[in-house]
Design a protein around this motif. Structure first.
Motif, mmCIF file in Angstrom:
data_model
loop_
_atom_site.group_PDB
_atom_site.id
_atom_site.type_symbol
_atom_site.label_atom_id
_atom_site.label_comp_id
_atom_site.label_asym_id
_atom_site.label_seq_id
_atom_site.Cartn_x
_atom_site.Cartn_y
_atom_site.Cartn_z
ATOM 1 N N LEU A 33 17.444 26.460 26.859
ATOM 2 C CA LEU A 33 17.034 27.833 26.585
ATOM 3 C C LEU A 33 17.431 28.770 27.716
ATOM 4 O O LEU A 33 17.793 29.923 27.479
ATOM 5 C CB LEU A 33 15.521 27.886 26.369
ATOM 6 C CG LEU A 33 15.011 27.240 25.085
ATOM 7 C CD1 LEU A 33 13.496 27.173 25.104
ATOM 8 C CD2 LEU A 33 15.494 28.016 23.867
ATOM 9 N N ALA A 34 17.353 28.278 28.952
ATOM 10 C CA ALA A 34 17.722 29.111 30.094
ATOM 11 C C ALA A 34 19.191 29.532 30.002
ATOM 12 O O ALA A 34 19.556 30.627 30.428
ATOM 13 C CB ALA A 34 17.459 28.351 31.394
ATOM 14 N N ARG A 35 20.038 28.680 29.427
ATOM 15 C CA ARG A 35 21.455 29.029 29.249
ATOM 16 C C ARG A 35 21.664 29.886 28.008
ATOM 17 O O ARG A 35 22.429 30.845 28.013
ATOM 18 C CB ARG A 35 22.301 27.756 29.158
ATOM 19 C CG ARG A 35 22.259 26.881 30.402
ATOM 20 C CD ARG A 35 23.367 25.840 30.367
ATOM 21 N NE ARG A 35 23.310 25.018 29.161
ATOM 22 C CZ ARG A 35 22.648 23.882 29.072
ATOM 23 N NH1 ARG A 35 21.945 23.443 30.113
ATOM 24 N NH2 ARG A 35 22.664 23.168 27.963
ATOM 25 N N PHE A 36 20.981 29.544 26.902
ATOM 26 C CA PHE A 36 21.217 30.238 25.635
ATOM 27 C C PHE A 36 20.693 31.669 25.668
ATOM 28 O O PHE A 36 21.073 32.479 24.823
ATOM 29 C CB PHE A 36 20.556 29.478 24.489
ATOM 30 C CG PHE A 36 21.226 28.161 24.177
ATOM 31 C CD1 PHE A 36 22.430 27.824 24.771
ATOM 32 C CD2 PHE A 36 20.660 27.266 23.294
ATOM 33 C CE1 PHE A 36 23.052 26.612 24.497
ATOM 34 C CE2 PHE A 36 21.272 26.065 23.008
ATOM 35 C CZ PHE A 36 22.476 25.729 23.611
ATOM 36 N N ALA A 37 19.836 31.998 26.631
ATOM 37 C CA ALA A 37 19.361 33.380 26.739
ATOM 38 C C ALA A 37 20.500 34.335 27.088
ATOM 39 O O ALA A 37 20.364 35.558 26.934
ATOM 40 C CB ALA A 37 18.262 33.475 27.795
ATOM 41 N N SER A 38 21.625 33.788 27.567
ATOM 42 C CA SER A 38 22.777 34.632 27.926
ATOM 43 C C SER A 38 23.785 34.772 26.795
ATOM 44 O O SER A 38 24.804 35.430 26.960
ATOM 45 C CB SER A 38 23.486 34.036 29.161
ATOM 46 O OG SER A 38 22.598 33.927 30.244
ATOM 47 N N VAL A 39 23.525 34.171 25.622
ATOM 48 C CA VAL A 39 24.496 34.207 24.526
ATOM 49 C C VAL A 39 24.610 35.609 23.938
ATOM 50 O O VAL A 39 25.704 36.144 23.735
ATOM 51 C CB VAL A 39 24.109 33.182 23.434
ATOM 52 C CG1 VAL A 39 24.970 33.370 22.187
ATOM 53 C CG2 VAL A 39 24.257 31.765 23.975
#
Length: 465
Positions: A33-39
């Motif tokens: 989730l910490a990465r996908f928040a930047s999508v």
């Protein structure tokens, strides 16, 4: 479902953002989730706009309760003396509601100092997935879900203090996390500061201010007549921290006969003395010398996000919860004690530490030493049954020493960052590197090593002193 045109002659069907958030993103691990928040902006708003609300929706989809198990190991030094290892691994324990044991999953490793700093057995605490881990004069705040680690800076007050105790909580009015440290000044320090012996100060550190963050003293000091137990960490509940009072060092509390806790409101930074849930008429009567017998020490813990107090009364362990009916602050009339459970025990040494109320049953998970138990409400005198021994779990173990002490605390994953762009100091850097090492170990396909049977001797009642 919306149809989105891409290239001529082709199209993609786009899922509604609320469906993606509720049915897909809520099922992903925190690191993803910490990465996908930047999508995209919609995903960032769903994940980071109100992380507490998002994680609550995420927890509703889980079919097990979640805990952290911190494992302290014993090692031999050069002179063959036993000491605690400076490696403290964190294991996530997903506990099925219908019984059995969950497989511990290594999620983080804390390394204290450069190999020479020995960890203490200060009880760790959690707040919204952040873990407070005091170690002597040092205070560490850790997010095991993201590997984020903050080692708080030293305070000049602590160096001159006789006793100190810390706690971590959420100031609901500002939605900021604060670490608060109660410091009882020594005689020399109090005299040098022209303060009375026995005086105390409260320092507060606000997390998230980066390099500008520092300890500051509250405008209103703690009441000097009510010193707290410095050997244990504070318990957080609904924007407040609670410390047990040292009744032997508090004439005012002893004279009142019903004072038990000191409450610190994190938003207003004010203090309140909390009364015993049982009135004096229900406490043990005086002996033949006219003095009341010392009551067994109460157990203080967190149960389902509320302050929980365990009292031994007539052969039963009563569990009381203290809450303000959902408010973050609330007047004094809003805070009330309510008895939730009553468990038959054989004596003060047989009291249990409540870990959590399991989701699908009115069932408690309890701990005593290395043993885990279930207690079914309304199950009668034999309602407590042992369900697991933690020293028989299968652990990923490649650390020095033998597993010895098992500390279990409630846990939920968090997306909150506790550090700035760089670690505060080399200790935090070493701990963060250990977290990356733990993640690498988790990805290694080798069969986990079984921890050898832990020393069955337990270190007294480390949960409550």
């Amino acid at each position: 479902m919306e149809t989105v045109a891409t290239e001529p002659g082709t199209c993609l069907r786009r899922l509604p953002d609320d469906l993606v958030a509720d049915e897909i993103l809520t099922r992903l691990p925190a690191r993803s989730l910490a990465r996908f928040a930047s999508v995209c902006g919609a995903w960032r708003a769903a994940i980071s706009g109100d992380p507490s609300s998002f994680l609550r929706r995420r927890r509703k989809k889980e079919h097990s309760s979640s805990f952290l198990l911190l494992l302290y190991a014993l090692v031999e030094d050069a002179e063959r003396r036993l000491a605690f290892s400076n490696h403290v691994p964190f294991y996530r324990l997903r506990w099925p509601d219908d019984g059995g044991d969950g497989a511990p999953q290594l999620v983080h490793v804390s390394v204290f100092g450069d190999g020479g700093e020995e960890p203490t057995l200060s009880l760790p605490r959690t707040c919204d997935g952040l873990v407070l881990l005091p170690n002597g004069d040092d205070v560490h705040v850790i997010n095991p879900a993201t590997g984020d680690v903050l080692t708080l800076p030293q305070s000049s007050r602590v160096a001159a203090a006789a006793d100190h105790s810390t706690g971590l909580g959420l100031a609901t009015r500002t939605n900021t996390y604060k670490d608060a440290r109660y410091i009882h000044l020594s005689t020399a320090a109090a005299a040098a500061a022209a303060e009375d012996d026995g005086a105390a100060v409260m320092e507060v550190f606000t997390i998230g201010h980066g390099d500008a963050a520092a300890w500051r003293e509250t405008t209103t000091p703690p009441p000097p007549s009510y010193p707290v137990c410095h050997v244990r960490t504070a318990t957080h509940s609904r924007g407040n921290l609670f410390w047990k009072l040292q009744l032997r060092r508090s004439p005012a509390a002893a004279a009142a006969g019903s004072f038990l806790l000191l409450r610190f409101n994190l938003a207003h930074e004010t203090f309140t003395v909390v009364h015993h849930p049982r009135p004096p008429s229900h406490l043990p009567s005086a002996d033949q010398n006219g003095e009341p017998p010392p009551p067994p020490p109460p157990l203080l813990s967190e149960l389902d996000g509320e302050l929980c107090l365990g009292l031994l009364v007539s052969g039963r362990q009563e569990l009381w919860q203290y809450s303000n009916n959902g408010g973050g602050g609330g007047g004094e009339d809003a805070w009330q004690w309510e008895q939730r459970f009553s468990i038959a025990v054989s004596g003060p040494d047989a009291m249990y530490l409540p870990l959590g109320v399991l989701r699908r049953h009115d069932r408690l998970l309890l701990q005593k030493g290395v043993h885990l138990y279930h207690h079914d409400s309304g199950g009668g005198e034999e309602s407590v049954r042992e369900v697991a021994r933690m020293d028989e779990f299968e652990f990923e173990w490649s650390f020095p020493g033998e597993p010895y002490a098992f500390m279990v605390i409630p846990y939920t994953e968090s997306l909150v960052r506790v550090t700035a762009a760089r670690p505060i100091n080399k200790t935090a850097a070493a701990t963060a590197m250990a977290g990356e090492t733990a993640a690498t170990m988790m990805a290694t396909p080798e069969r986990p090593k079984r921890a050898r049977r832990a020393n069955s001797r337990y270190i007294g009642d480390m949960w409550d002193v």
